[in-house]
Design a protein around this motif. Structure first.
Motif, short mmCIF file in Angstrom:
data_model
loop_
_atom_site.label_atom_id
_atom_site.label_comp_id
_atom_site.label_asym_id
_atom_site.label_seq_id
_atom_site.Cartn_x
_atom_site.Cartn_y
_atom_site.Cartn_z
N LEU A 1 -35.46 17.06 62.24
CA LEU A 1 -34.86 18.09 62.31
C LEU A 1 -35.81 19.40 61.87
N THR B 1 -32.28 17.58 69.66
CA THR B 1 -33.70 17.81 69.27
C THR B 1 -34.72 17.10 70.18
N GLN B 2 -35.90 17.94 70.04
CA GLN B 2 -36.92 17.15 71.00
C GLN B 2 -38.00 16.75 70.17
N ALA C 1 -37.87 20.27 64.83
CA ALA C 1 -37.29 20.06 66.13
C ALA C 1 -37.32 21.33 66.91
N GLU C 2 -37.46 21.27 68.29
CA GLU C 2 -37.23 21.96 69.27
C GLU C 2 -35.83 21.92 69.75
N LEU C 3 -35.19 22.68 69.72
CA LEU C 3 -33.58 22.63 70.37
C LEU C 3 -33.43 22.95 71.61
N GLU D 1 -33.45 11.12 68.99
CA GLU D 1 -32.93 12.29 69.21
C GLU D 1 -31.45 12.61 68.41
#
Length: 60
Positions: A25, A20-21, A28-30, A7
């Motif tokens: 990056l 981040t998920q 990533a879903e933020l 993360e």
């Protein structure tokens, strides 16, 4: 060893701090974790204090 993706915390142009998920990056879903850097650092301080006191990792 953990099988979780790493993360990352990033600051957005609006000053908010996001986590981040996903593994990178680029993919990533933020998710917003704090309204600004000051709030993020306060949350981090509380998380570290809780972990130090009772081993609970807390929110961050």
């Amino acid at each position: 060893m953990s099988d979780r993706s790493p993360e990352f915390e990033v600051a957005g142009p609006d000053g908010a701090v996001y986590r981040t998920q996903a593994a990178t990056l680029e993919e990533a879903e933020l998710v917003q974790v704090a309204d600004d850097l000051r709030q993020f650092l306060e949350l981090l301080e509380r998380s570290l204090a809780g972990f130090n006191a009772d081993g609970n990792p807390g929110y961050l």
